[in-house]
Enzyme design. Structure first.
Site, PDB file in Angstrom:
ATOM      1  N   ASP A 100     -10.040   2.440  -3.039  1.00 35.70           N
ATOM      2  CA  ASP A 100      -9.001   2.317  -2.026  1.00 35.70           C
ATOM      3  C   ASP A 100      -8.128   3.568  -2.092  1.00 35.70           C
ATOM      4  OD1 ASP A 100      -6.948   1.329  -0.267  1.00 35.70           O
ATOM      5  OD2 ASP A 100      -7.511  -0.711  -0.782  1.00 35.70           O
ATOM      6  N   ASN A 154      -9.572   5.658   3.772  1.00 36.07           N
ATOM      7  CA  ASN A 154      -8.647   5.267   2.709  1.00 36.07           C
ATOM      8  C   ASN A 154      -8.142   6.491   1.950  1.00 36.07           C
ATOM      9  OD1 ASN A 154      -7.365   2.789   1.965  1.00 36.07           O
ATOM     10  ND2 ASN A 154      -9.359   1.805   2.021  1.00 36.07           N
ATOM     11  N   ASN A 193      -4.752   3.595   8.860  1.00 35.87           N
ATOM     12  CA  ASN A 193      -4.757   3.060   7.513  1.00 35.87           C
ATOM     13  C   ASN A 193      -4.069   4.077   6.612  1.00 35.87           C
ATOM     14  OD1 ASN A 193      -5.462   0.789   5.887  1.00 35.87           O
ATOM     15  ND2 ASN A 193      -7.111   1.964   4.962  1.00 35.87           N
ATOM     16  N   ARG A 202      -6.398   0.778  14.075  1.00 35.86           N
ATOM     17  CA  ARG A 202      -5.070   1.065  13.533  1.00 35.86           C
ATOM     18  C   ARG A 202      -5.198   2.176  12.502  1.00 35.86           C
ATOM     19  NH1 ARG A 202      -4.417  -0.507   8.306  1.00 35.86           N
ATOM     20  NH2 ARG A 202      -5.552  -2.309   7.483  1.00 35.86           N
ATOM     21  N   GLU A 249       0.842  -1.205   0.000  1.00 35.68           N
ATOM     22  CA  GLU A 249       0.000   0.000   0.000  1.00 35.68           C
ATOM     23  C   GLU A 249       0.871   1.247   0.000  1.00 35.68           C
ATOM     24  OE1 GLU A 249      -2.502   1.941   0.115  1.00 35.68           O
ATOM     25  OE2 GLU A 249      -4.366   0.951   0.735  1.00 35.68           O
TER      26      GLU A 249
END
Length: 306
Positions: free
Chosen positions: A206, A158, A113, A111, A18
């Site tokens: 995303d 995202n 991202n 968490r 990512e």
């Protein structure tokens, strides 16, 4: 509509690759493997077969020992990582914690991202629940006094990106199947007037990036695509990727004309992985446009108290 095919690169597949980001000063690419807890640093290199597109070579990998949602270059040259529920400075020696989210009373495990810097160098970072509990996440701005919520609640925070003039912010909360656009107050770092920008019937949005012309390039998880939209929301271009789970994208290279695309192996079955041999790899293509000069975290004058 323009259509392009992305080619896989040499680095070995990761689990949940990512957050690619280009540091134009050092001419290096940074990216993360979220669940493996790795931060990678690499360069663009010629392909072994002499092809026109560049390949990518890993120079260094750092294991943070926890999930790492994003890595970001800074004005000082020392990268930051949004890891676990903290923002870390990745200088020489052990990573230094500069800010940590306060504990919440609901006992939901969260968490960081995706994360990105706005055009003046503020860090915006979003969270999600480890079990993707709906509405358990928040998009935060990191201020000198700590984290300030700017979009709340969200489920899977995202992609983030800004128009070239900084007046618009694009944002994906993936389960909504939308990318939304906000007016953005550059003076205060505040997104306002949220409205839908692009909807996705197949796959979910995303990571994303915005090019120098204001077009929005969105990685579509579950669809094996990157889709590009004009500022008015019209579909301009589609990039085909030979991996279903496309996670993010960023412009890289000396001319900012190479689109680097990240993919993942997680959530694929054994049968799917046999068919998708390059899942979890980096991919590249030249889509015929250029990116903006990357936004860096402004850490030369900022001090944090948490």
């Amino acid at each position: 509509m323009h259509r392009t095919i992305a080619l896989p690169c040499a680095p070995e597949p990761g689990r949940l690759i990512e957050g690619p980001v280009w540091d134009h000063r050092s001419q290096e690419l940074l990216w993360v493997d979220i669940t493996a807890g790795l931060v990678h640093r690499g360069i663009l290199t010629p392909r072994a077969d002499g092809g026109e597109l560049p390949d990518i070579a890993v120079r260094e990998s750092l294991d943070l020992g926890t999930t790492v949602g994003a890595v970001l270059p800074s004005w000082s040259g020392t990268p930051l990582a949004a890891a676990g529920t903290s923002v870390l400075r990745l200088g020489p020696g052990e990573p230094a914690r500069i800010a940590t989210l306060p504990e919440r009373s609901d006992h939901v495990r969260r968490r960081f991202n995706d994360a990105a810097c706005d055009p003046v160098g503020r860090l915006l970072a979003g969270t999600m629940a480890l079990d993707t509990t709906p509405d358990a996440g928040t998009l935060y701005r990191l201020d000198p006094s700590g984290f300030t919520p700017v979009v709340d609640p969200v489920t899977v925070s995202n992609g983030l990106g800004w128009s070239p003039d900084g007046r618009l912010m694009y944002y994906a909360d993936s389960p909504t199947h939308r990318v939304d656009v906000f007016d953005y107050d550059l003076a205060t770092g505040t997104p306002l007037n949220r409205r839908p920008f692009a909807r996705f019937e197949t796959g979910v949005p995303d990571g994303l990036t915005v090019d120098a012309h204001g077009n929005v390039w969105v990685a579509v998880w579950g669809a094996g695509k990157v889709r590009a939209f004009a500022p008015d929301g019209a579909l301009l271009s589609v990039i085909d990727v030979s991996a279903t789970h496309v996670s993010s994208c960023a412009f890289a290279g000396p001319e900012l004309d190479v689109l680097v695309i990240t993919t993942a192996r997680e959530e694929l079955t054994t049968a799917q992985l046999r068919r998708q041999r390059d899942a979890g790899r980096l991919f590249v293509c030249r889509p015929g446009t250029t990116g903006q000069t990357p936004h860096l975290y402004e850490d030369l004058t900022t001090e944090h108290t948490s």
